[in-house]
Design a protein around this motif. Structure first.
Motif, PDB file in Angstrom:
ATOM      1  N   SER A  60      53.987  48.426  18.633  1.00 59.62           N
ATOM      2  CA  SER A  60      54.159  47.725  17.020  1.00 59.62           C
ATOM      3  C   SER A  60      53.585  48.715  16.021  1.00 59.62           C
ATOM      4  O   SER A  60      53.249  48.644  14.933  1.00 59.62           O
ATOM      5  N   GLY A  61      53.206  49.971  16.604  1.00 66.36           N
ATOM      6  CA  GLY A  61      52.321  51.020  15.553  1.00 66.36           C
ATOM      7  C   GLY A  61      53.103  52.026  15.286  1.00 66.36           C
ATOM      8  O   GLY A  61      54.614  51.865  15.054  1.00 66.36           O
ATOM      9  N   TYR A  62      52.818  52.871  14.782  1.00 70.36           N
ATOM     10  CA  TYR A  62      53.436  54.336  14.360  1.00 70.36           C
ATOM     11  C   TYR A  62      54.577  55.028  14.900  1.00 70.36           C
ATOM     12  O   TYR A  62      55.353  55.529  14.478  1.00 70.36           O
ATOM     13  N   ASN A  63      54.394  54.759  16.456  1.00 72.83           N
ATOM     14  CA  ASN A  63      55.332  55.215  17.335  1.00 72.83           C
ATOM     15  C   ASN A  63      56.357  54.466  17.420  1.00 72.83           C
ATOM     16  O   ASN A  63      56.781  53.946  18.306  1.00 72.83           O
ATOM     17  N   PHE A  64      57.154  54.283  16.284  1.00 73.26           N
ATOM     18  CA  PHE A  64      58.413  53.364  16.197  1.00 73.26           C
ATOM     19  C   PHE A  64      59.503  54.086  16.917  1.00 73.26           C
ATOM     20  O   PHE A  64      60.433  53.060  17.293  1.00 73.26           O
ATOM     21  N   ILE A  65      59.596  55.151  17.289  1.00 75.93           N
ATOM     22  CA  ILE A  65      60.632  55.921  17.906  1.00 75.93           C
ATOM     23  C   ILE A  65      60.483  55.492  19.676  1.00 75.93           C
ATOM     24  O   ILE A  65      61.465  55.849  20.299  1.00 75.93           O
ATOM     25  N   GLY A  66      59.268  55.046  19.831  1.00 72.88           N
ATOM     26  CA  GLY A  66      59.169  54.634  21.502  1.00 72.88           C
ATOM     27  C   GLY A  66      59.057  56.050  22.186  1.00 72.88           C
ATOM     28  O   GLY A  66      59.509  55.699  23.470  1.00 72.88           O
ATOM     29  N   TYR A  67      58.414  56.909  21.722  1.00 71.83           N
ATOM     30  CA  TYR A  67      58.192  58.183  22.743  1.00 71.83           C
ATOM     31  C   TYR A  67      57.230  57.945  23.685  1.00 71.83           C
ATOM     32  O   TYR A  67      56.131  57.366  23.288  1.00 71.83           O
ATOM     33  N   SER A  68      57.483  58.262  25.170  1.00 76.58           N
ATOM     34  CA  SER A  68      56.254  57.940  25.830  1.00 76.58           C
ATOM     35  C   SER A  68      56.298  59.227  26.897  1.00 76.58           C
ATOM     36  O   SER A  68      57.485  59.668  27.527  1.00 76.58           O
ATOM     37  N   ASN A  69      55.183  59.891  26.859  1.00 73.59           N
ATOM     38  CA  ASN A  69      55.117  60.950  27.866  1.00 73.59           C
ATOM     39  C   ASN A  69      53.689  61.308  28.167  1.00 73.59           C
ATOM     40  O   ASN A  69      52.835  61.361  27.556  1.00 73.59           O
ATOM     41  N   PRO A  70      53.461  60.744  29.662  1.00 73.95           N
ATOM     42  CA  PRO A  70      51.941  60.722  30.019  1.00 73.95           C
ATOM     43  C   PRO A  70      51.497  62.056  29.861  1.00 73.95           C
ATOM     44  O   PRO A  70      50.223  62.113  29.468  1.00 73.95           O
ATOM     45  N   GLU A  71      52.206  63.219  29.920  1.00 73.81           N
ATOM     46  CA  GLU A  71      51.328  64.263  29.970  1.00 73.81           C
ATOM     47  C   GLU A  71      50.751  64.493  28.444  1.00 73.81           C
ATOM     48  O   GLU A  71      49.839  64.914  28.307  1.00 73.81           O
ATOM     49  N   TYR A  72      51.771  64.092  27.526  1.00 73.39           N
ATOM     50  CA  TYR A  72      51.469  64.319  26.082  1.00 73.39           C
ATOM     51  C   TYR A  72      50.316  63.431  25.928  1.00 73.39           C
ATOM     52  O   TYR A  72      49.216  63.766  25.201  1.00 73.39           O
ATOM     53  N   ASP A  73      50.358  62.021  26.316  1.00 67.91           N
ATOM     54  CA  ASP A  73      49.303  61.309  26.023  1.00 67.91           C
ATOM     55  C   ASP A  73      48.021  61.764  26.395  1.00 67.91           C
ATOM     56  O   ASP A  73      47.013  61.828  25.584  1.00 67.91           O
ATOM     57  N   ALA A  74      47.847  62.329  27.638  1.00 67.62           N
ATOM     58  CA  ALA A  74      46.678  63.064  28.022  1.00 67.62           C
ATOM     59  C   ALA A  74      46.038  63.955  27.194  1.00 67.62           C
ATOM     60  O   ALA A  74      44.912  64.181  26.615  1.00 67.62           O
ATOM     61  N   VAL A  75      46.850  64.857  26.534  1.00 70.14           N
ATOM     62  CA  VAL A  75      46.854  66.183  25.803  1.00 70.14           C
ATOM     63  C   VAL A  75      46.189  65.480  24.573  1.00 70.14           C
ATOM     64  O   VAL A  75      45.076  65.915  24.067  1.00 70.14           O
ATOM     65  N   VAL A  76      46.783  64.449  23.698  1.00 71.30           N
ATOM     66  CA  VAL A  76      46.316  64.072  22.423  1.00 71.30           C
ATOM     67  C   VAL A  76      44.901  63.367  22.828  1.00 71.30           C
ATOM     68  O   VAL A  76      44.133  63.095  21.774  1.00 71.30           O
ATOM     69  N   GLU A  77      44.931  62.471  23.788  1.00 67.94           N
ATOM     70  CA  GLU A  77      43.688  61.830  23.982  1.00 67.94           C
ATOM     71  C   GLU A  77      42.394  62.565  24.020  1.00 67.94           C
ATOM     72  O   GLU A  77      41.495  62.541  23.613  1.00 67.94           O
ATOM     73  N   LYS A  78      42.690  63.815  24.879  1.00 70.98           N
ATOM     74  CA  LYS A  78      41.741  64.990  25.114  1.00 70.98           C
ATOM     75  C   LYS A  78      41.204  65.417  23.692  1.00 70.98           C
ATOM     76  O   LYS A  78      40.088  65.741  23.583  1.00 70.98           O
ATOM     77  N   GLN A  79      42.279  65.984  23.072  1.00 73.40           N
ATOM     78  CA  GLN A  79      41.747  66.560  21.649  1.00 73.40           C
ATOM     79  C   GLN A  79      40.924  65.672  20.762  1.00 73.40           C
ATOM     80  O   GLN A  79      40.065  66.210  20.006  1.00 73.40           O
ATOM     81  N   ARG A  80      41.226  64.372  20.867  1.00 68.26           N
ATOM     82  CA  ARG A  80      40.221  63.423  20.197  1.00 68.26           C
ATOM     83  C   ARG A  80      38.775  63.531  20.558  1.00 68.26           C
ATOM     84  O   ARG A  80      38.053  63.143  19.279  1.00 68.26           O
ATOM     85  N   VAL A  81      38.655  63.779  21.838  1.00 65.83           N
ATOM     86  CA  VAL A  81      37.298  63.706  22.196  1.00 65.83           C
ATOM     87  C   VAL A  81      36.664  65.201  22.341  1.00 65.83           C
ATOM     88  O   VAL A  81      35.463  65.276  22.812  1.00 65.83           O
ATOM     89  N   THR A  82      37.468  66.083  21.948  1.00 65.07           N
ATOM     90  CA  THR A  82      36.876  67.804  22.240  1.00 65.07           C
ATOM     91  C   THR A  82      36.381  67.887  20.770  1.00 65.07           C
ATOM     92  O   THR A  82      36.980  68.042  19.906  1.00 65.07           O
ATOM     93  N   ILE A  83      34.935  68.131  20.796  1.00 66.35           N
ATOM     94  CA  ILE A  83      34.288  68.367  19.325  1.00 66.35           C
ATOM     95  C   ILE A  83      34.250  69.802  19.055  1.00 66.35           C
ATOM     96  O   ILE A  83      34.546  70.107  17.924  1.00 66.35           O
ATOM     97  N   ASP A  84      34.319  70.839  20.097  1.00 68.39           N
ATOM     98  CA  ASP A  84      34.558  72.120  20.033  1.00 68.39           C
ATOM     99  C   ASP A  84      35.622  72.623  19.247  1.00 68.39           C
ATOM    100  O   ASP A  84      36.837  72.300  20.008  1.00 68.39           O
TER     101      ASP A  84
END
Lengths: 597, 325
Positions: A160-184
């Motif tokens: 129900s959010g902004y990913n209205f296109i329904g893109y799903s890629n576990p590799e991608y999910d992992a990368v963007v989750e990680k950049q969120r918590v990477t302060i450097d």
């Protein structure tokens, strides 16, 4: 019974009747059920069945002809666009794209509908559309790539959010989750680039362009050197309204907007134009600076004590527009209100804050649930500071009602920002006056927003002086540049936007669930064609959701390595097993069309 | 009794027409394509937040129930809350209506004043060279689209000559103590000039042509011939004898013109950034703001229907030959 019927058991007819989309298969199932059982005693049924067989599409006939013809033609693709009158560039781009796709053997139909209808179709009926033109607008808080690369593509926002296109890629999910918590920043940059590379490979969207926005001002009235060009936003920004220095007795900045002002509320975002006003009336702890990075504002200094704790020192001597001093209590109250239930639209920006504590007279400590790299940009530079003495009673009253703070419009909005609210004349103008006591007081005396629905009139007003800073011009940028050349006093500045235009593929539906197919469609269109023909040269070609205006985060290689052309597209399709069936493109072996016309 | 009865029956008819208008408006907006919520609900909203908004807007109720609620509220003078502004529709309409009425009536009065005099003059000079030039010009002004005419006037009088400002009702940042102070200021009048002129040029054709043809009929009447035979001056014949009789249908057409004019306002207000009801209507419709669009439409319909009623009644009093009995 013909031997060439599909190997799998014929589907149950009652089940099929529920699914009207599968008409072609239902013919086959009628055939199978009727032929053996009722052939002898009911001749009419046989005739009917034969008739139905004969009238089925070429595709079905091909099925009977043998395995070399067995590949399913791709159905007619429906491409959605807004009307030409409302979005001429988008409409033109969509026409060009459809034309290029047809060269690949696709049948493409452009469906034009107004924004209300299009957005409701795309947003609420996520299973039901093929491809749509779409856009993301540039906002200062999008200067941090997180909002775009996370919200638009993370699989958690698909339902129900902004990913209205329904893109799903576990590799991608992992990368963007990680950049969120990477302060450097450098390590985070690597991850943000990685994300862009995955997107370039998968092409969940077909990126078109980052438009160039053109704004103009009267250089006889305003010192051109005092105009600030904010990265990815352009010269229409808060920094300009603060530093703009008058050269004459005209000390009022007079700007224009075609959109009505909907509201002036610190806890609600009702539109882009409205945010120009709230950004001036209300202070924030940080602001997104001219370089796109967060810079200290109401905060005097800050310190990350660890990955999840940030201590912010409030600047001394700040005052609300009614004269009361701004305290850390007010700051705490502002954040607690945002996170609380009375401001749903702003509450996501306070998400992840687990505790807010006051230390001494002027320090406020935020504790986060998880490390968050974008916290300063997306929360501290976003949430408006509001006076507790005014809002506490209002919120107490609202708590008993169904309405929330989003519906509450103050008669006289009180903030602590560089401009004070003076008056609002419905559908005509908003007048703000300089807050001379502010730590970053404006050089101008007043900031006046005129509401001008007619773009040509707005341009005329710039020339006649009724407006002296053109902040909204929906007409052809070339007209603006020509008018400026004819006038001599007007300077036009155009900047590449953080925002972008794209074509969204519905990744849930075949054939768009195949990255190779999406990639081929994307490669089929030379973006120079879109830039020149649809955007008249006022745009830069794009292959990344992170705008080149965000220099630090933009991965240049994904744009440079992008190859386009009908031949490129055809070879990608061929490699992925797509073939031509007659004059139409067909799926690879084994893939069936289940959403036929 | 005899004068009260037509008034009552007319008023009753008026209520019926209003009811029909209200019903059509209600249905029209609900049959429009697109989900109004898509325009107001931010995509970041959670499902509960969306549902709360749907409840607030009353869109979770069946259509019939929405309809009765709407009618019930209307009877109490409630126009509902705008989806977009979240403020009462009536408040916004009362703020904008005066601007629209001033523009409408000032331009119509000018159009009729000019149209009546010019019509009478043209009738008197029938067959002259002046008529050969004037008639096609008048017909051309009737055929011009208002927005085009508005843009031409803007380009000439504002952008090229700089005589009049290009939009709004006041110079940027000017403050007035009251509406009266605003409307009587030179600043306001100079802002009013161009939109008023556009609408006046657009609407002078009807009174002019009507007056002219009525005059031509009247001039054939015996009492005019009699006046000519008496040797009265042309001025006396045209104004005292001819025009008075020809004027009646023109005056009633004024009321009907108000309706057309409000329609023209929609375009002209957008061209001249005039903060009126017409422009509000356009933006409300394009934003699927049902309550506001319905309110604005309704207000325009009420003005049109009222003016028709006044025209009808005026006719009875002005021309005793007409009766509503």
């Amino acid at each position: 019974m013909p031997k060439t019927l599909p190997d799998r058991p014929a589907p149950d007819c009652t089940e099929l009747e529920r699914d009207h989309a599968v008409i072609r298969h239902s013919h086959l199932c009628i055939l199978r059920l009727t032929w053996p059982q009722q052939a002898d005693d009911n001749r009419r049924d046989i005739v009917n069945t034969l008739f139905k067989l004969a009238s089925t599409s070429l595709m079905s006939v091909a099925l009977f002809a043998g395995p070399t013809w067995a590949q399913d033609q791709i159905r007619t693709i429906h491409l959605l666009s807004r009307p030409q009158a409302a979005q001429p560039a988008e409409f033109q781009a969509v026409q060009l794209i459809a034309q290029e796709w047809r060269k690949l053997g696709l049948d493409v139909e452009v469906d034009v509908m107004p924004w209300e209808q299009l957005s409701s179709e795309v947003w609420y009926n996520r299973e039901d559309w093929d491809v749509t033109a779409w856009q993301m607008t540039g906002r200062p808080e999008r200067s941090d790539p997180d909002e775009i690369i996370y919200n638009l593509f993370h699989s958690s926002t698909a339902e129900s959010g902004y990913n209205f296109i329904g893109y799903s890629n576990p590799e991608y999910d992992a990368v963007v989750e990680k950049q969120r918590v990477t302060i450097d920043p450098d390590k985070r940059q690597e991850l943000v680039w990685k994300a862009q590379e995955i997107l370039a490979k998968d092409q969940p969207n077909m990126m078109l362009v980052h438009p160039q926005q053109a704004f103009a001002f009267d250089k006889n009235i305003w010192d051109a050197a005092s105009v600030v060009n904010q990265s990815g936003i352009g010269i229409r920004n808060t920094w300009t309204w603060l530093s703009l220095t008058p050269k004459t007795d005209q000390k009022d900045i007079i700007v224009n907007s075609a959109d009505n002002v909907i509201s002036v509320k610190p806890l609600y975002f009702s539109g882009v134009t409205d945010s120009w006003i709230t950004e001036l009336i209300y202070d924030r702890l940080f602001r997104v600076g001219p370089d796109g990075l967060p810079t200290l504002w109401a905060a005097e200094s800050f310190e990350w004590r660890d990955d999840t704790t940030i201590a912010v020192t409030l600047r001394d001597g700040m005052k609300w527009h009614d004269g009361a001093p701004v305290t850390v209590e007010d700051v705490k109250f502002s954040y607690e209100t945002t996170v609380g239930g009375e401001a749903p639209m702003y509450s996501p920006f306070g998400e992840g804050i687990s505790n807010i504590a006051i230390e001494g007279d002027n320090v406020i400590v935020f504790t986060l649930e998880n490390p968050s790299a974008s916290f300063v940009t997306s929360s501290l530079a976003k949430i408006n500071l509001i006076p507790k003495h005014i809002w506490e009673p209002i919120l107490a009253d609202l708590a008993t009602k169904e309405e929330n703070a989003e519906s509450y419009q103050e008669e006289m909005p009180i903030g602590s920002g560089p401009y004070k609210f003076e008056r609002w004349i419905t559908n005509e103008e908003i007048v703000l006056s300089a807050n001379e006591g502010h730590f970053n007081a404006p050089k101008a005396e007043r900031w006046i927003l005129r509401l001008v629905p007619n773009a040509e009139a707005a341009l005329g007003m710039l020339r006649s002086g009724e407006v002296n800073f053109l902040t909204d011009f929906s007409g052809d940028p070339q007209v603006l540049i020509d008018a400026a050349a004819a006038d001599g006093d007007i300077e036009v500045v155009s900047t590449v936007d953080i925002g972008f235009r794209y074509v969204a593929f519905n990744n849930r539906r075949a054939p768009f669930n195949d990255p190779a197919f999406r990639s081929a469609l994307s490669s089929a269109v030379d973006r120079r064609l879109i830039v020149n023909a649809a955007f008249k040269g006022f745009a830069v070609a794009s292959n990344s959701v992170v705008s080149p205006a965000l220099e630090f985060w933009h991965d240049k290689s994904v744009v440079d390595n992008f190859k386009a052309g009908t031949d490129v597209a055809k070879s990608i399709l061929e490699e992925a097993g797509y073939t031509m069936n007659g004059d139409r493109l067909a799926y690879p072996d084994g893939v069936k069309e289940t959403l036929g016309d | 009794m005899s004068t009260l009865k037509p008034v009552l029956s007319r008023t009753f008819q008026l209520m019926l027409v209003l009811w029909a208008v209200v019903t059509i408006l209600f249905l029209m907006f609900r049959l429009m394509p697109g989900n109004p919520l898509a325009a107001y609900i931010d995509p970041t909203f959670t499902l509960e937040q969306q549902e709360q908004l749907i409840r607030q807007f009353g869109l979770d109720k069946p259509l019939l129930q929405q309809y009765f609620t709407y009618i019930g509220n209307l009877l109490q003078g409630e126009l509902g809350y705008s989806f977009r502004y979240r403020t009462p529709v009536a408040d916004r309409i009362w703020l904008l209506l005066p601007n629209t009425l001033i523009l409408t009536f000032s331009s119509l009065i000018i159009a009729y004043f000019f149209g009546i005099l010019a019509g009478a003059w043209l009738a008197w000079h029938r067959g002259s060279r002046a008529e050969a030039v004037a008639l096609p010009v008048v017909l051309a002004t009737r055929a011009m689209p208002e927005f085009w005419l508005g843009m031409v006037l803007l380009a000439v009088f504002s952008f090229s000559l700089g005589i009049f400002p290009a939009g709004g009702t006041r110079s940027p940042g000017t403050e007035y103590d009251s509406l009266w102070a605003l409307y009587t200021s030179a600043d306001f009048l100079s802002h009013l000039a161009l939109p008023m002129l556009t609408l006046a040029i657009y609407s002078q054709g009807l009174p002019l042509l009507l007056m002219r043809s009525n005059m031509l009929d009247v001039m054939k009447e015996d009492f005019v011939t009699m006046a000519k035979v008496k040797g009265l001056s042309p001025y006396t014949i045209v104004i005292r004898h001819g025009a008075r009789n020809a004027l009646l249908p023109v005056m009633t057409s004024f009321a009907i013109s108000v309706g057309y004019q409000l329609q023209g306002n929609v375009v002209v207000e957008s061209v001249f950034s005039w903060p009126g009801l017409g422009r509000e209507l356009v933006s409300a419709v394009s934003a699927s703001d049902y309550p506001l669009a319905q309110g604005a439409f309704l207000m325009i319909a009420v003005v049109v229907i009222l003016m028709n009623l006044i025209a009808d009644l005026l006719y009875t009093f002005l021309d005793p030959r007409i009766s509503h009995a």
